[in-house]
Design a protein around this motif. Structure first.
Motif, PDB file in Angstrom:
ATOM      1  N   LEU A  72       0.856  -1.178   0.000  1.00 16.99           N
ATOM      2  CA  LEU A  72       0.000   0.000   0.000  1.00 16.99           C
ATOM      3  C   LEU A  72       0.894   1.231   0.000  1.00 16.99           C
ATOM      4  CD1 LEU A  72      -2.817   1.228   0.109  1.00 16.99           C
ATOM      5  CD2 LEU A  72      -2.712   1.037   2.612  1.00 16.99           C
ATOM      6  N   GLU A  73       0.801   2.013  -1.061  1.00 16.75           N
ATOM      7  CA  GLU A  73       1.658   3.178  -1.258  1.00 16.75           C
ATOM      8  C   GLU A  73       0.892   4.471  -0.955  1.00 16.75           C
ATOM      9  OE1 GLU A  73       4.824   2.950  -2.066  1.00 16.75           O
ATOM     10  OE2 GLU A  73       4.857   0.814  -2.556  1.00 16.75           O
ATOM     11  N   ARG A  74       1.383   5.222   0.015  1.00 19.05           N
ATOM     12  CA  ARG A  74       0.864   6.559   0.332  1.00 19.05           C
ATOM     13  C   ARG A  74      -0.656   6.643   0.356  1.00 19.05           C
ATOM     14  NH1 ARG A  74       5.048   7.167  -2.935  1.00 19.05           N
ATOM     15  NH2 ARG A  74       3.822   7.527  -4.787  1.00 19.05           N
ATOM     16  N   GLU A  75      -1.296   5.593   0.834  1.00 18.17           N
ATOM     17  CA  GLU A  75      -2.756   5.575   0.923  1.00 18.17           C
ATOM     18  C   GLU A  75      -3.430   5.878  -0.412  1.00 18.17           C
ATOM     19  OE1 GLU A  75      -4.449   7.606   4.275  1.00 18.17           O
ATOM     20  OE2 GLU A  75      -2.576   7.488   5.369  1.00 18.17           O
ATOM     21  N   GLU A  76      -2.721   5.589  -1.534  1.00 24.32           N
ATOM     22  CA  GLU A  76      -3.265   5.893  -2.846  1.00 24.32           C
ATOM     23  C   GLU A  76      -3.410   4.674  -3.741  1.00 24.32           C
ATOM     24  OE1 GLU A  76      -0.604   8.777  -4.476  1.00 24.32           O
ATOM     25  OE2 GLU A  76      -1.174  10.312  -3.031  1.00 24.32           O
ATOM     26  N   GLU A  77      -2.477   3.732  -3.622  1.00 25.38           N
ATOM     27  CA  GLU A  77      -2.478   2.598  -4.539  1.00 25.38           C
ATOM     28  C   GLU A  77      -2.139   1.313  -3.791  1.00 25.38           C
ATOM     29  OE1 GLU A  77      -0.848   2.224  -8.884  1.00 25.38           O
ATOM     30  OE2 GLU A  77       0.802   1.840  -7.488  1.00 25.38           O
ATOM     31  N   LEU A  78      -2.927   0.296  -4.055  1.00 26.61           N
ATOM     32  CA  LEU A  78      -2.659  -1.034  -3.534  1.00 26.61           C
ATOM     33  C   LEU A  78      -2.102  -1.875  -4.669  1.00 26.61           C
ATOM     34  CD1 LEU A  78      -2.907  -3.180  -1.264  1.00 26.61           C
ATOM     35  CD2 LEU A  78      -5.147  -3.748  -2.252  1.00 26.61           C
ATOM     36  N   ARG A  79      -0.908  -2.460  -4.444  1.00 24.71           N
ATOM     37  CA  ARG A  79      -0.319  -3.372  -5.429  1.00 24.71           C
ATOM     38  C   ARG A  79      -0.410  -4.779  -4.866  1.00 24.71           C
ATOM     39  NH1 ARG A  79       5.078  -2.408  -7.689  1.00 24.71           N
ATOM     40  NH2 ARG A  79       4.147  -3.532  -9.404  1.00 24.71           N
ATOM     41  N   ILE A  80      -0.953  -5.668  -5.667  1.00 23.88           N
ATOM     42  CA  ILE A  80      -1.107  -7.071  -5.310  1.00 23.88           C
ATOM     43  C   ILE A  80      -0.201  -7.858  -6.238  1.00 23.88           C
ATOM     44  CG2 ILE A  80      -2.739  -8.993  -5.127  1.00 23.88           C
ATOM     45  CD1 ILE A  80      -4.933  -6.612  -5.445  1.00 23.88           C
ATOM     46  N   GLY A  81       0.680  -8.659  -5.684  1.00 21.13           N
ATOM     47  CA  GLY A  81       1.568  -9.468  -6.504  1.00 21.13           C
ATOM     48  C   GLY A  81       1.509 -10.925  -6.093  1.00 21.13           C
ATOM     49  N   VAL A  82       1.490 -11.806  -7.077  1.00 16.91           N
ATOM     50  CA  VAL A  82       1.592 -13.239  -6.815  1.00 16.91           C
ATOM     51  C   VAL A  82       2.760 -13.751  -7.649  1.00 16.91           C
ATOM     52  CG1 VAL A  82       0.470 -15.495  -6.952  1.00 16.91           C
ATOM     53  CG2 VAL A  82      -0.839 -13.500  -6.209  1.00 16.91           C
ATOM     54  N   THR A  83       3.723 -14.350  -6.949  1.00 17.63           N
ATOM     55  CA  THR A  83       4.971 -14.803  -7.559  1.00 17.63           C
ATOM     56  C   THR A  83       5.058 -16.317  -7.502  1.00 17.63           C
ATOM     57  OG1 THR A  83       6.078 -12.792  -6.822  1.00 17.63           O
ATOM     58  CG2 THR A  83       7.495 -14.650  -7.416  1.00 17.63           C
ATOM     59  N   ASP A  84       5.476 -16.919  -8.610  1.00 12.46           N
ATOM     60  CA  ASP A  84       5.823 -18.339  -8.618  1.00 12.46           C
ATOM     61  C   ASP A  84       7.113 -18.493  -9.408  1.00 12.46           C
ATOM     62  OD1 ASP A  84       5.289 -19.150 -11.478  1.00 12.46           O
ATOM     63  OD2 ASP A  84       3.247 -18.558 -10.941  1.00 12.46           O
ATOM     64  N   SER A  85       7.711 -19.678  -9.332  1.00 10.74           N
ATOM     65  CA  SER A  85       9.015 -19.870  -9.976  1.00 10.74           C
ATOM     66  C   SER A  85       8.922 -20.555 -11.335  1.00 10.74           C
ATOM     67  CB  SER A  85       9.943 -20.666  -9.050  1.00 10.74           C
ATOM     68  OG  SER A  85       9.369 -21.898  -8.704  1.00 10.74           O
ATOM     69  N   HIS A  86       7.712 -20.726 -11.864  1.00  9.33           N
ATOM     70  CA  HIS A  86       7.560 -21.326 -13.189  1.00  9.33           C
ATOM     71  C   HIS A  86       7.850 -20.266 -14.252  1.00  9.33           C
ATOM     72  CE1 HIS A  86       5.704 -23.223 -16.698  1.00  9.33           C
ATOM     73  NE2 HIS A  86       5.857 -24.362 -16.049  1.00  9.33           N
ATOM     74  N   PRO A  87       8.590 -20.621 -15.305  1.00  5.69           N
ATOM     75  CA  PRO A  87       8.978 -19.610 -16.299  1.00  5.69           C
ATOM     76  C   PRO A  87       7.860 -19.167 -17.248  1.00  5.69           C
ATOM     77  CG  PRO A  87       9.841 -21.763 -16.919  1.00  5.69           C
ATOM     78  CD  PRO A  87       9.222 -21.915 -15.557  1.00  5.69           C
ATOM     79  N   ARG A  88       6.801 -19.958 -17.399  1.00 10.54           N
ATOM     80  CA  ARG A  88       5.754 -19.582 -18.358  1.00 10.54           C
ATOM     81  C   ARG A  88       4.902 -18.444 -17.816  1.00 10.54           C
ATOM     82  NH1 ARG A  88       1.192 -23.716 -19.821  1.00 10.54           N
ATOM     83  NH2 ARG A  88       0.117 -22.548 -18.244  1.00 10.54           N
TER      84      ARG A  88
END
Length: 144
Positions: A72-88
């Protein structure tokens, strides 16, 4: 209020982890002041659910874990990330292929656009990828 809040969890690539990811995100959003019945919370939970499902189903056992990140950046933007180690990287499937599955990225892109957000994919150092969704944040943040 801090300019930046983060929450991260790494889970096994197992179907049961999808609901665990959803619960974790729900708790983090509540801690940051998003009311449990807010429509934005439903959107974030659905995005996380779809991305986590993709990380479990489409890595074909080549990613033993996946990580969910919230920024959560400066109460302005929420970034959601999902990471996996598969290359595709994720792909939209042709309509004819999308009979029983394959609609996850379509749903995610639609939810992001409908909420005024955007989707991006970034490579990781280990050859995997992170799917990021950036959404406007509209709730007042709790001071902790």
């Amino acid at each position: 209020m801090a300019d930046h809040l983060e929450a991260t969890i790494t889970l096994p690539s197992d179907p049961a982890s999808v609901s665990a990811a959803r619960r974790y995100v729900t708790e983090a959003l509540a801690d940051w002041g998003l009311p449990p019945d807010a429509e934005a919370g439903d959107t974030v939970r659905l995005i996380v659910s779809e991305l986590a499902t993709n990380a479990v189903q489409h890595t074909f056992g080549q990613s033993p874990t996946f990580t969910v990140e919230l920024h959560l950046e400066r109460e302005e933007e929420l970034r959601i990330g999902v990471t996996d180690s598969h290359p595709r990287w994720p792909k939209r499937l042709p309509a004819a292929v999308q009979q029983d599955n394959g609609r996850g990225m379509v749903i995610i892109r639609w939810l992001a656009a409908e909420s005024g957000g955007r989707l991006s994919v970034a490579p990781t150092e280990d050859g995997g990828k992170t799917v990021w969704i950036a959404l406007p944040w509209t709730a007042p943040v709790q001071s902790g």
